[in-house]
Structures are given as structure tokens and as C-alpha cells.
Design an enzyme around this catalytic site. Structure first.
Site, PDB file in Angstrom:
ATOM      1  N   SER A  54      16.053  40.040  26.585  1.00 27.35           N
ATOM      2  CA  SER A  54      16.042  40.294  28.028  1.00 27.35           C
ATOM      3  C   SER A  54      15.536  41.682  28.403  1.00 27.35           C
ATOM      4  O   SER A  54      15.308  41.956  29.577  1.00 27.35           O
ATOM      5  CB  SER A  54      17.434  40.046  28.623  1.00 27.35           C
ATOM      6  OG  SER A  54      18.280  41.126  28.366  1.00 27.35           O
ATOM      7  N   LYS A 104      24.827  41.932  35.396  1.00 24.66           N
ATOM      8  CA  LYS A 104      23.814  42.978  35.317  1.00 24.66           C
ATOM      9  C   LYS A 104      23.605  43.652  36.669  1.00 24.66           C
ATOM     10  O   LYS A 104      23.467  44.880  36.746  1.00 24.66           O
ATOM     11  CB  LYS A 104      22.497  42.383  34.814  1.00 24.66           C
ATOM     12  CG  LYS A 104      22.505  42.043  33.330  1.00 24.66           C
ATOM     13  CD  LYS A 104      21.239  41.282  32.932  1.00 24.66           C
ATOM     14  CE  LYS A 104      21.153  41.115  31.418  1.00 24.66           C
ATOM     15  NZ  LYS A 104      19.974  40.294  31.040  1.00 24.66           N
TER      16      LYS A 104
END
Ligand SMILES: [Ca+2]
Ligand SMILES: [Ca+2]
Ligand SMILES: [Ca+2]
Ligand SMILES: [Ca+2]
Ligand SMILES: [Ca+2]
Ligand SMILES: [Ca+2]
Ligand SMILES: [Ca+2]
Ligand SMILES: [Ca+2]
Ligand SMILES: [Ca+2]
Ligand SMILES: [Ca+2]
Ligand SMILES: [Ca+2]
Ligand SMILES: [Ca+2]
Lengths: 191, 191, 191, 191, 191, 191
Positions: A95, A138
Site C-alpha cells: 500500500s 489511515k
């Protein structure tokens, strides 16, 4: 895109977003280059998947040197070091792909990147941006770190429903389907 | 072979079919090349068997450069990167052999490949296509992904009995015994 | 030796005989060479003992280039790839030594090998052929695969007692003590 | 030393003596060299200690090229392959040190070695011969294999008490303290 | 320092002292060099710590070539092999540091070392000698092996209290704080 | 900064502070360079994180050669060896980052470092100094070792509350946010 005029800008330094068992957190990607012979050093306790992701980013850049205004021989005339502090913490997963690629482009083109920006997304060789996990955690981590501009993959747009409205209205969230869009958002034609 | 006129075509990008414990799924193989010195990078969390399968495909191509119209020195003048997103998912087995080989041929000859096509089959050094497992699950996955043209090994023809008729009539399935037949079906003389 | 006139012949392709926990089976050894720099690729999920056996075969050939009519610089002017499909099945042991060596000689001399032939035997650096295990199971596997000509090590002659007579009379079995005899049986002076 | 006049002699082939859990046995060490670039291949399912022992032997020879009449550049102009059949059996330990060194010297000087001879002993860089284990079992194995001339380390002389007299009187046993004595016994000035 | 006039002297051979679970024992360090390209071979079943200790010794020597009268290019014009018999016994730890360094200096300067001498001590890059464990067991082992001259680290002086007086009065024990003192004791100006 | 006039100074030798399960302790970092070809040796039983930390320090220096007055080709004309005695003790973690970097700078610029100084802190590629753990234990260890000047990361300033006042008043503690500040404190313009 960026409404915070006074944001600090840095070359070769880009904020990423990681998702760990204890929640989301921000991490910084550092890239530097040195006259050399094409060695690539990837450090910061990175797992194999994360290293492969960096290699995919490098190949993407090598196949796009003309568009990016980068010397096509950079890969053999420079040594490149990509490091992710904090070195004691193991990191893995794909990611950080677009983050590492953006740090490398910034470093190779000497174009600064706004530090009030964080991004997350897997990159493919051809620059497609694939969805990742942990969007909610996140984004909360970015918000806590006072980062207001966020880039996430287009295919993660549906995950934005989970973000509380009071957080969401303080964030400028952009979604991207490919690396070209990331470059446009980060460098808006400065390359 | 392909009846969907408007299909998108891409260079160096080919759909494969994988069979995992949770059923079949499609995966994309990306190949790019860059001026270089003959380095081969194989990424995407690939197991040893899958990497060996890619090496077999590269050797097959090197032994057929004349037939394929590829510069016989490509292996030492280019760096090649073959990547299989999604990087977080471990992948293994020989069944992506013909898919990886097709992606490499497309990339090296700059000939586009129809994206409404998926294929599965082990390749040998000499281009024989060997049977693979999970045909039913793979074809259902392709169908779900709206891919209508499928290539499978000739020795898997018997497995087509297990595919429900309503699915089978929406798919154009070709069976192949060797890589030459794959090339003919994918590129029909465009190389 | 070969009484089946119409047998197909191939360059660089030789049948071996393996002995697994589920019985004997045939396997094919493929060898190809490409202009290169002396790289040797050994693939097909091969264990260390089998890879060492291939290296012994290559050294045997390098020490006999004059006798075999092979360019003595082949080892540095060619890249060699030896592959054993099916890539998903782990293979090991020294018993494919003479098979791999024969495939390499066929490929390097461009002399075809009869496909109605299978062989098994460990090779030493100096070309001695050592006995192997599982002779009965291997011969039954060759018979099932309609292969009629078989080469086994001289020291395995005693194991032929275990083969049923009706099978044995349909097979042409030769025994060999060294690689020179294998070469004579396979190529009878064609090199 | 050798009373069997008609003994067969071979270049680069020397009998060793191994001691396994099922008793002693003989093994053959094969050495060949080929024009090359100084690569050393050590095969035959050898453990690390046995490989280090071969490297000690090679360094011993490199430091003694003048005395041995060997071209001092052999280590960079030849590729050397030392192999110990039977490849399926794991082998380890330092006790084949003098055997491997003798095979290499025979091969490099093209001087044949009597095959009715077996030896065992650890070699040091400077050519000292150190004692090894299993002397009784090894000598019985040599006797069973009809080998009549044996070399063992001087420090193992005391172990000869355990050998039955009827066996001992059929064997010619020499004891050595250093590699020079081995060379004298094997090649008696022929180098 | 050495009162035994008739002691044997050897080049590149130095006695070390090891401390194992069954007590102390002596071991020999052998060093040889050969014309070459700077390869360093470290053998004798050595663990990583012991190998690192040898590398520290080599770097110490490279940084002191002028003082030692050694050709400053030795590291690229010679191949060096350092071996510790007996190869079957695993060895590790930093306590052979000064022993290995002394063997290398002896070999590179062709200056012999008295064999009635044993030493133990960790070496640092800059030549400091650090304390080690097992002093009592090591000194008893040296005494049993009839070695009378011993070098130990200065910081181990306190451990001498544990040595029985009758042993101690038969040994000449020197303590050292750095490698320069070792060199003075061993070579007393002969370099 | 340093009030102890008579402090000993050394080139390429810097005190670090480690934190182990049995408390804090001091360790020394040694750096030496030798004419060579750019090899980097990192020894002393160092874990991967600590090795990566050294690599980050080297890249930091390579990217700052002009500011530091270091020949920009040092990385390919010198071999560098960084060693951390005591070799038997495993060491890991990023907290020796600034210590290793300071030792390398001292060695490359031949500028001595005060030995009455110890430091701890993670370094990033761009020279940022990140906080580390165990500040209390490390400072007590430095105090016990009679080291009076200490450098710690700025972000560890809050940990100073835990240090007993009688200790704290005997220590001169400086906090730093980046490597430039470390360099200023250690070398105060001598580079
Ligand atoms: Ca963080
Ligand atoms: Ca993912
Ligand atoms: Ca998929
Ligand atoms: Ca399969
Ligand atoms: Ca088969
Ligand atoms: Ca066998
Ligand atoms: Ca045997
Ligand atoms: Ca032994
Ligand atoms: Ca001993
Ligand atoms: Ca110790
Ligand atoms: Ca300490
Ligand atoms: Ca930490």
C-alpha cells in the site's frame, strides 16, 4: 487542491499511511540519490512485498522517463536509497506503492512535495493504482497528524462512508485510478 | 475468434486465471521492458514454481526470436520486469505459463492483446502447453469478470463437461496444444 | 536396437523414468540452448541432488567435447536451459542423470532422439552409469506410456527378474555400464 | 608398496573410505578439469565440512604448485569439478580430505592412481594429516571391496589393534603424518 | 620472553586456546596465501562471530601495512586462506581474534612464530585486545599440551588468581592491552 | 560543550549507548577505511536493523560530501569497515544510527572525537534524528562509565524527568533534532 498556502515542501520526502494491528499511522518515505552505478538500497525493516512494490515503482519510472523529464540513464548513473524510518518497526504490504514512487519522482526531478499531504495505494508496473485496506484507520491517523490533503485509490471511494462527517469535512480527499493522476495532484505540471 | 469488436487492446498486459482455495479468480500479468543489461525482475509475491515458469517462457521466446520477429539480442539489451498485481497475495504454480509468455511477446513485439481474453496453461521450454487444474472454477471466474474469450490446454478439454451449459454458451473457449497456437489465436499474424 | 521404424524423433527432448511414492511414471527432459554467456538454468521444481546430477552431466560433456564433436567453447558462448515439466511436481534424485546428459548432447549436436525410448541411470563425472532404484515400477510406467525401448544401468540387470514376462517380452531393454554405451545406443554414430 | 602388479590405474579417480551408521563403506572421488575461468564445482550431496575439506586441499595444492609440477595458474585457467557418487547419499566430515586432494593432484598432473588403493585422513592447509574415526569399519569395508592397499593417518596407528589378524595380514596398511608422504606412496616420484 | 631456545618455529601457524563445554583445549590456526585476486577463505566449521573476528583482524592489518612492512596491495594481489583444523568440530566466538591476526601477519611477513606459545583474546578493528572467558580452563589445556608461553588480555589478569600455583610457576604468562604488544612479544622486532 | 579539557580524542572511535534486558550499557563504534573498491563491512554480531541503520548513515554522508569536506568518490575508492566490539554479544536496533554516522565522518575527515562523550539516536537518510528507547538506563550507564557529555534526540527530552537529580547535574546533556546539530556539537567547525 492544496488550500493551505504556508505548507512546507520537501524534495524526496512523502507521507504514507500504514495500517497496523493497533490502528492506522503515518509514515514517511525518504528517497535520496547519489552519483553511483545503479545500486538500489531499500531499508527500514521492509518486507518482501513492500520491496517488490518499490521495484515496481522504479520500473514504472524507468518506462516513463521521457514523460517525467528524467534522464533515461538515471538507473545506471545514480545509486538510489529509499528508506522508511522508524527502522525498528517491521513494515510490509503493497500500500505504500504510490508513496514510494512519488518520493522517487520528487527526488529524481528535484521537485518538492507538500508535506501536508499523505497518500496510500498499490501501484502496478503500468501505473494503475489498486485499492488497499484500512482506509478508515489511515485517514483518522492522517487527521490526528494534522495532515489535511489525502490521496486514496478510486476503488476505495466506497470506504469513505465509514469516516465520521466531522473528520471528513476537515480533509481534502482525492481519489485516483492511475499514477498519472497522482503526479498531476502532487506536482501539477511542475515536473 | 473475437466477436466483441470494441474490445480494448493493451500492450504487455494479459489476463490469467488462477485457482485458489476460495475459488477461481482472474489476475493480470504486466510486462514492461527498459533499455538495460538483461536483468529480469519477477515480482508480485510469486512462488518458485511460478518464477521458473516465467523463466521457461523467456527461454522459449529466446529460442524463437526469428519466428517471432524479435531482436535476438533483446535478452542482453533490455531489462525486463514481469509483475503480477495484487502484490499482497501469494501466487504460485505453473498455470500462468502461457499468460506470462504472451505478455512478454506482446511487450517485445509491441503488439496489443485483447483484454476480453483470459488464458491458462503450463508452458514447456519447447512450447508445449500442458494441462492445469481448476478449469471449472477458472472459467466461472472469467465469466464473472465479463471476459468472454478463453484459452485452455487441449488436454483440459474433458473438463469442459463440468461447466454449466448457460455459462458455456456465453464463452468462446479455444483449446491449444502448443504456444504457436496461442500466438495464432492472440495475434493472428500481427507479429 | 529400435524396431519401430516410424518412431518420432526430436532434438533436445528425452524421456526419463521416475519413481514416486504412488508408483513409477515417465517424465520428459527438455534442453535448449541460446546464444549467451554460459548461464545454466535448471528448472522444473528440481531438488539439489537432481541439479547436481545435471551439473555432473554438463562437466562430463565439457570433458568430452572432442569425442562428441561439440564446440569446446559451448559452455561460455551459449546459455543452456534444462527444464523438466510438469513444474508443479517436486523432483529429485540422481536417476535422471543419463537422461539429462543425453538431452544436452542431442541439443548441442542437433542430433534427434527417438521418442519411443526412455532411460534411467545415475551418471558420474567420468561417465560411469550407476544403478538406481525402482526399476520394476519405472518399466511398468514406460510400458503403460507405450514406450518400448528402455535403457537401464548394467548393475540393475538383476532387477529384471521382477518384471512380469508378458511385459518384458514387449520391451526392448538395454543395459549400460557407461555413458559411451548410452550414446552408441541412442545416436549409433550419428554424432 | 603395491604388490599387485596388474592393478588398474586411473587419472583423477581415487577410493575413499567412509564410516556411516550402518558401518564402513568405500566411496570413489572423481576429479576432472576443463578449460575455464577458475570455477570450482563440488557435488555429490556433500555437507559443508566436506566442502571445506576440499577447499583446504585446493589451497594446499595452490601453495605447492612448484613442488608438484603444476602450472601455478591452474586455479584461474581451469574449471574444476570434484564429484562423489552416489549422489543420493548425503556425505560429510573431513575424513576424505587426503582422498580429494590426491584425486585433484592426479587430475592436474595427469598421473594415474592405482585403483587397488583406498585412503582416509583429514588434511590441513599445510598438509598435515589428522586422525579420523571409524578406522576398523573402514578397513573392513576396503577388505570386502577387495582393496588391499590402505593409507591411514599416523595418529590412527593405535586403532589397528582392533582389526582381526586374518584381515590385517591381507592388507598393506601405510600410515602417514603429512600429505607429502601420501604423494610419495601414491605417485612414488612420477609427478 | 621465550626461554626455551630450541622451540620449533613455523610461518603462518599459531596456537589458540578454546573453551568448550568439556573444558579448555588448544587449537591451531593455519594461514596461507597464494597469488590471486583478493579472495578470503575462512574454513574449519567456523561460526559467524569467529569469521567476523577474522575479518576484523584482516582490516586491522590492512590499516597497518606500513608499520608491519606488508605490501599495501596484498589484499587484492593475494588469495588468503585461514583454516582451523579439526574441521569436524564447530568453533565460534571472538576469542581467537589475536591468534588469527598473528597467523596472518606471520604469513604475510614470512616471519616464523614460536610453536611453544599459545594466545587468546578478542581483537578490535583498531587493535585493542578485549577480555575473553575461560582463562583457567584454557591455561590448563595449554599446560597439558606442554605449551609454556601464554598471551592473554590485560583485562583477564584478575582471572590468574584461579590458576593453581604449581601450574602457574611452569607457565610464562604475558598480558596485553593491544595488538602492538602481541606483535612485540611474538616477533620482537623481526618484522 | 565539553568542559573536561584533558579529554582523550580519537579518530573513528565513538561511544554509543545500548539498552539491553539487563539494563543500559556503553558500546564503542570503530570505523576504519582502507584503499579499496567500495566494499562496506559491518561486523560485531549486528542485526539487520542495525546494519540498515549503518547504510542509512553512509547514504546520508554520501549525499553531504560537499558540506562535510569529504571526497565525493570515497564510496568507491575506499573499503570501509565498521565494527562494534564485543563480537560475542548480539546487537540490534536503530539507536546507534548517529553514533555510527559520527564514527564514519570522523574517520573520513580524520577529525578526532572526544572520548568523554556518548550519543544515541536513530538517523534517517536526510539526517533527521528520531527518538529512541531506554534513555534513563542509557544515561545511568554512561554515568557509571564516567562519561559526562551526552547527546540524545530532541524528542526524548521528556524522558529526562526520570533521571535522578544527583546524576543529571553531573552530566552535560545536549538534545538534537538532526545530524547537522550532532556534527556541530562533536566537531564544532573542525571539519
Ligand atoms: Ca509514525
Ligand atoms: Ca492489499
Ligand atoms: Ca483478481
Ligand atoms: Ca499443475
Ligand atoms: Ca508424467
Ligand atoms: Ca539412488
Ligand atoms: Ca560404496
Ligand atoms: Ca573427525
Ligand atoms: Ca585440539
Ligand atoms: Ca567473549
Ligand atoms: Ca560495554
Ligand atoms: Ca526504536
Amino acid at each position: 487542491f492544496y488550500d493551505i498556502i504556508e505548507d512546507k515542501k520537501e524534495i524526496g520526502l512523502v507521507n504514507g499511511l500504514a495500517w497496523t494491528s493497533v490502528g492506522g499511522e503515518t509514515l514517511q518515505i525518504e528517497a535520496i540519490s547519489m552519483p553511483g552505478k545503479g545500486k538500489v538500497e531499500l531499508t527500514g525493516h521492509l518486507g518482501d512485498v513492500m520491496k517488490e512494490s518499490a521495484l515496481a515503482g522504479i520500473s514504472y519510472i524507468r518506462s516513463k522517463t521521457k514523460d517525467l523529464g528524467i534522464d533515461e540513464n538515471f538507473y545506471k548513473e545514480l545509486d538510489i536509497h529509499l528508506h522508511v524510518p522508524e527502522g525498528a518497526i517491521p513494515k510490509d504490504g503493497p500500500s505504500a506503492g504510490i508513496t514510494m514512487t512519488t518520493a522517487l519522482i520528487s527526488m529524481l526531478t528535484k521537485t518538492p512535495v507538500n508535506q501536508n499531504l499523505a497518500m496510500t495505494g498499490e501501484i502496478t508496473l503500468r501505473g494503475r493504482v489498486l485499492p488497499i485496506g484500512g482506509v478508515k484507520e489511515k485517514l483518522l491517523a492522517a487527521h490526528r497528524a494534522n495532515i489535511r490533503n489525502i490521496i486514496i485509490p478510486k476503488e476505495n471511494e466506497k470506504d469513505l462512508d465509514e469516516i465520521p462527517d466531522n473528520i471528513k469535512k476537515e480533509l481534502h480527499i482525492s481519489t485516483v485510478g492511475n499514477m498519472e493522476e497522482v503526479i498531476q495532484l502532487v506536482f501539477h505540471g511542475d515536473l
